[in-house]
Every structure is written in structure tokens, then in C-alpha cells.
Design an enzyme around this catalytic site. Structure first.
Site, PDB file in Angstrom:
ATOM      1  N   ARG A  67       0.864  -1.182   0.000  1.00 55.38           N
ATOM      2  CA  ARG A  67       0.000   0.000   0.000  1.00 55.38           C
ATOM      3  C   ARG A  67       0.903   1.236   0.000  1.00 55.38           C
ATOM      4  NH1 ARG A  67       2.305   2.081   3.719  1.00 55.38           N
ATOM      5  NH2 ARG A  67       0.689   3.688   3.719  1.00 55.38           N
ATOM      6  N   ALA A  69       0.837   5.119  -2.228  1.00 55.27           N
ATOM      7  CA  ALA A  69       0.695   5.388  -3.667  1.00 55.27           C
ATOM      8  C   ALA A  69       1.909   4.964  -4.506  1.00 55.27           C
ATOM      9  CB  ALA A  69       0.373   6.876  -3.859  1.00 55.27           C
ATOM     10  N   ARG A 110      -7.218  -0.483  -6.959  1.00 54.28           N
ATOM     11  CA  ARG A 110      -7.613   0.601  -6.042  1.00 54.28           C
ATOM     12  C   ARG A 110      -7.789   1.871  -6.879  1.00 54.28           C
ATOM     13  NH1 ARG A 110      -4.299   1.276  -0.629  1.00 54.28           N
ATOM     14  NH2 ARG A 110      -6.256   2.207   0.069  1.00 54.28           N
ATOM     15  N   GLN A 217      -2.506   2.560   9.921  1.00 60.42           N
ATOM     16  CA  GLN A 217      -1.192   2.641   9.267  1.00 60.42           C
ATOM     17  C   GLN A 217      -0.201   3.469  10.089  1.00 60.42           C
ATOM     18  OE1 GLN A 217      -4.114   2.986   7.721  1.00 60.42           O
ATOM     19  NE2 GLN A 217      -4.070   2.367   5.585  1.00 60.42           N
ATOM     20  N   ASP A 258      -2.065  10.799  -2.391  1.00 61.86           N
ATOM     21  CA  ASP A 258      -2.442   9.717  -3.317  1.00 61.86           C
ATOM     22  C   ASP A 258      -2.777  10.236  -4.701  1.00 61.86           C
ATOM     23  OD1 ASP A 258      -3.029   8.567  -0.478  1.00 61.86           O
ATOM     24  OD2 ASP A 258      -2.776   6.888  -1.854  1.00 61.86           O
ATOM     25  N   ASN A 268      -5.563  12.381   0.174  1.00 62.15           N
ATOM     26  CA  ASN A 268      -4.678  11.571   1.025  1.00 62.15           C
ATOM     27  C   ASN A 268      -5.570  10.848   2.029  1.00 62.15           C
ATOM     28  OD1 ASN A 268      -1.977  10.731   1.798  1.00 62.15           O
ATOM     29  ND2 ASN A 268      -2.270  11.899   3.665  1.00 62.15           N
ATOM     30  N   LYS A 269      -4.967  10.045   2.859  1.00 60.31           N
ATOM     31  CA  LYS A 269      -5.706   9.198   3.809  1.00 60.31           C
ATOM     32  C   LYS A 269      -6.790   9.970   4.562  1.00 60.31           C
ATOM     33  CE  LYS A 269      -5.360   5.682   4.339  1.00 60.31           C
ATOM     34  NZ  LYS A 269      -6.278   4.783   3.592  1.00 60.31           N
TER      35      LYS A 269
HETATM   36  O1  MRU Z   1      -4.605   3.184   2.147  1.00 57.34           O
HETATM   37  P1  MRU Z   1      -3.124   3.407   2.078  1.00 57.34           P
HETATM   38  O2  MRU Z   1      -2.384   2.858   3.243  1.00 57.34           O
HETATM   39  O3  MRU Z   1      -2.547   2.970   0.742  1.00 57.34           O
HETATM   40  O4  MRU Z   1      -2.994   4.990   2.125  1.00 57.34           O
HETATM   41  C1  MRU Z   1      -1.718   5.558   1.981  1.00 57.34           C
HETATM   42  C2  MRU Z   1      -1.705   7.030   2.132  1.00 57.34           C
HETATM   43  O5  MRU Z   1      -2.712   7.673   2.269  1.00 57.34           O
HETATM   44  C3  MRU Z   1      -0.375   7.693   2.027  1.00 57.34           C
HETATM   45  O6  MRU Z   1      -0.345   8.859   2.782  1.00 57.34           O
HETATM   46  C4  MRU Z   1      -0.118   8.057   0.555  1.00 57.34           C
HETATM   47  O7  MRU Z   1      -0.292   6.949  -0.280  1.00 57.34           O
HETATM   48  C5  MRU Z   1       1.254   8.584   0.361  1.00 57.34           C
HETATM   49  S1  MRU Z   1       2.462   7.303   0.442  1.00 57.34           S
HETATM   50  C6  MRU Z   1       3.992   7.940   0.154  1.00 57.34           C
END
Ligand code: MRU
Length: 375
Positions: A67, A69, A110, A217, A258, A268-269
Site C-alpha cells: 500500500r 501510492a 484501487r 497505518q 495519493d 490523502n488518507k
Molecule cells: O490506504 P493506504 O495505506 O494505501 O494509504 C496511503 C496514504 O494515504 C499515504 O499517505 C499516501 O499513499 C502517500 S504514500 C507515500
């Protein structure tokens, strides 16, 4: 976490190494295998999954075994190599048609992180330019391109760290959300690359990592990787971030991304938007850190960014145990969109956009195009 992983053929390998385990590596055995650190098991177990088919990679991305991006982009590039492997007997046009179909399939794993489709488009464009009359002649060039994407990701993240480290003052309290570290990339991370570089230069600071409900995470991955590198890290529940800012203990916020629209609106998350709003309230700088491959210039603003909705059980259960009746509905978007106006600066491998808007972003992209032409 829902266990769709039961559908992935499981080829697990334990790990006996030291330090932070690698997010993903290509392994030449048996004609090529993608070795993924299973991030659903961290921090309790360090194990790897061996993906042998594009389908394995699709599922590994879907269940967040890999996981972040940039990492899912690289994994998908190798997934396309795995899809190509049984196609060596096909003539070039049929081979390329199958490859396009496999890329379409992988891109559905995704929806939000644009690095996934970015990497697949780059692989397809490369395949079209390779010379060779059949699949057997084209497969080695495809694998070389996937290795190139992986190497580039590590190098870009290293540069991001060097460009952005000066944003981390000595003695600062730094808040971060989710995981934008080495585990989300091939190496170094994006937002966390700034912290690794500042730490390497001897600066002392304290990181506050939101636990990042519902899949944790921050608690499971960010705390794990920062602690493994000797960086002072404290985990807080997501709801505690604003009060920590109010208490004057946070000097800056750094997060990954993302997908970033042409005007700088950033997905982003889930929970990132709330942090940006709180940071504005308390006049705290809010930095987004991402490679240029996370830009989606086809979208004028964040309104059109597709937001992944994940299974209700991710909220309904904690540690596999129901915490509410199955009759209760749950709302579980994986990402939110922070308007560019709330972002103090965007740190990339070619420079920093400040303020964040369509003009400063276009400037960064143009700078990258010029340096590509010169190199
Ligand atoms: O659902 P995830 O764990 O893939 O979400 C990841 C994030 O939101 C990260 O902040 C984003 O991908 C940046 S990773 C360098």
C-alpha cells in the site's frame, strides 16, 4: 481488516534480516516472482508474499498487503511483467492487446492513488516502443522498465528528502498521518524522507504519528519504521491531533498524497483534511510531500478525484472482533481531499511549490520536463 487475502495463493517466507524489511523486491527465481512485504501483518510479523501472477498482485494491492501510492505503482508495473510471462508465444499485436487488457485489470485494484495508472501507462508506452516480433522478444524490455520505475522511485524519494529536510527545524514537534514512509515506497518514503534526512544530519525533533483509523497505518507502520530508524515517535489517536496543536506542541504537519489535481487539491488518507483545517486554525504550516507521479493534471480540481470506499467491516471490527451490531451502517471512505488553499507548500523531487496552485504546480512540471530533456 477483511481477509480477502484468503483468495491470494499464499507463498509466505519468514524474514531473518536486520533493520527495516524491504517493501518489495523482484526475485529471479522460478522465472520471476514479486516479493512483497505483507504490511497487513506488521508490526507483529515480518513475512513476505510471493506473487507469481498479475492476479496475485491485484489482490495484494486490494487488501493492502502492499500500500502507499508509489509502492502500488511499482507493484503494478511488476504485476504487468507477471501478466506478460505466459504470453511469450504471441505475435506482437496479440501480445500488446493482452498486455493492455492486463493493465486495465491491474488499474482497478484501487481507484484513488494515481501512481497505479501512471506506472501502468508508462509500462504500456514503453512496450509500444520496444522492437521485437513476439512476446518472447518484448518481455525482457518490459522487466527492465519495471526495474527502472522501482529504481526511479527510490531515487526520487531520496531527492525529496534532500529538498525538503530544511522544513524540519531542530526541536520541532512534527505531526504526520497514515504512512508516507519507506513502507509506502521502494525506499526512504515521501513525507518521512524529510524526517530521515533531517535525522541523518543530526537534527533532533519529535514525531507525533496519528494512529490512522481504521486500518492503523500510523500506529502499525509509521511508528514501526520510525522507531526502527531511531527517530523519537509518539502515537496518538486521530482525535487528539487538534488538541496537541492547540497546546503548542506541533510546529508543522507533513503528509503524503495519493492524487494531486492540477490546482493542488490533494487526496490523502481519510483524516488529512481535518488536520489541515486544524493546522490553519492554529497557524501551523501544513506540508504535502509527493513525487510528480502523484500529480493528475487531467483533473482541474480535487472534486473529480475518485475516492475509494472500503468495506464496512474495517470499521465494525477491531482486531477481528465486532464492536457494534452488524445492523449498524458504517461510512468508510479511505481518502479525503484537502483544498490547495489549506496547504502551505508541496514538496516534490524537482522543488517546492509555495503557495500551492495551478501556476506553481505547472512551473514544477515544466522544470522537470527541462531537466529530463537535458539528462
Ligand atoms: O490506504 P493506504 O495505506 O494505501 O494509504 C496511503 C496514504 O494515504 C499515504 O499517505 C499516501 O499513499 C502517500 S504514500 C507515500
Amino acid at each position: 481488516m477483511p481477509d480477502e487475502s484468503g483468495t491470494i495463493p499464499v507463498h509466505r517466507e519468514p524474514w531473518a534480516g536486520q533493520g527495516l524489511p524491504p517493501t518489495l523486491t523482484w526475485d529471479e527465481r522460478d522465472g520471476g516472482v514479486l516479493r512483497l512485504l505483507d504490511q497487513t501483518l506488521l508490526p507483529h510479523r515480518v513475512e513476505f508474499r510471493l506473487c507469481r501472477t498479475a492476479d496475485d498482485v491485484w489482490h495484494a494491492i486490494r487488501v493492502l498487503c502492499v500500500r502507499g501510492a508509489p509502492a502500488i505503482g511499482v507493484a503494478a508495473a511488476y504485476g504487468l511483467c507477471l501478466a506478460a510471462r505466459p504470453l511469450t508465444h504471441l505475435r506482437r499485436p496479440e501480445f500488446l492487446a493482452h498486455l493492455r487488457a492486463a493493465a486495465d485489470y491491474l488499474s482497478t485494484a484501487r481507484p484513488t492513488a494515481v501512481n497505479l495508472s501512471w506506472a501502468l501507462r508508462r509500462m504500456l508506452a514503453h512496450a509500444e516502443h520496444l522492437s521485437g516480433a513476439d512476446g518472447a522478444a518484448l518481455v525482457p524490455g518490459l522487466l527492465a522498465e519495471a526495474h527502472g520505475i522501482a529504481r526511479q522511485d527510490a531515487e526520487v524519494c531520496r531527492r525529496i528528502g534532500q529538498i525538503g529536510e530544511s522544513l524540519i527545524p531542530d526541536s520541532a514537534g512534527v505531526l504526520t498521518h497514515c504512512n508516507a514512509g519507506a513502507l509506502a515506497t521502494v525506499a526512504h518514503g515521501t513525507a518521512l524522507a524529510l524526517l530521515y534526512e533531517a535525522h541523518r544530519q543530526g537534527r533532533s525533533f519529535r514525531v507525533f504519528a496519528d494512529e490512522t483509523r481504521p486500518l492503523l497505518q500510523g500506529a502499525r507502520l509509521t511508528a514501526f519504521e520510525l522507531a526502527a530508524s531511531g527517530i523519537n515517535v509518539t502515537v496518538l489517536c486521530d482525535g487528539a491531533a487538534a488538541s496537541l496543536m492547540q497546546a503548542g506542541r506541533i510546529q508543522l504537519v507533513v503528509v503524503g498524497a495519493d492524487r494531486i489535481a492540477a490546482n493542488g487539491d490533494t487526496a490523502n488518507k481519510i483524516g488529512t483534511l481535518a488536520l489541515a483545517v486544524a493546522a490553519r486554525q492554529f497557524s501551523i504550516p501544513f506540508y504535502v510531500v509527493a513525487p510528480l507521479s502523484t500529480l493528475d493534471l487531467s483533473l482541474a480540481s480535487g472534486r473529480d478525484i475518485p475516492i475509494e470506499q472500503r468495506a464496512e467491516d474495517e470499521l465494525r471490527q477491531v482486531g477481528g472482533i465486532d464492536i457494534m451490531s452488524a445492523a449498524i451502517k458504517c461510512y468508510n471512505p479511505a481518502f479525503d481531499v484537502t483544498p490547495a488553499g489549506l496547504i502551505t507548500a508541496l514538496v516534490t523531487e524537482t522543488g517546492i511549490a509555495r503557495p500551492v496552485n495551478a501556476r506553481t504546480i505547472a512551473h514544477l512540471v515544466a522544470a522537470a520536463a527541462t531537466s529530463d530533456t537535458r539528462s
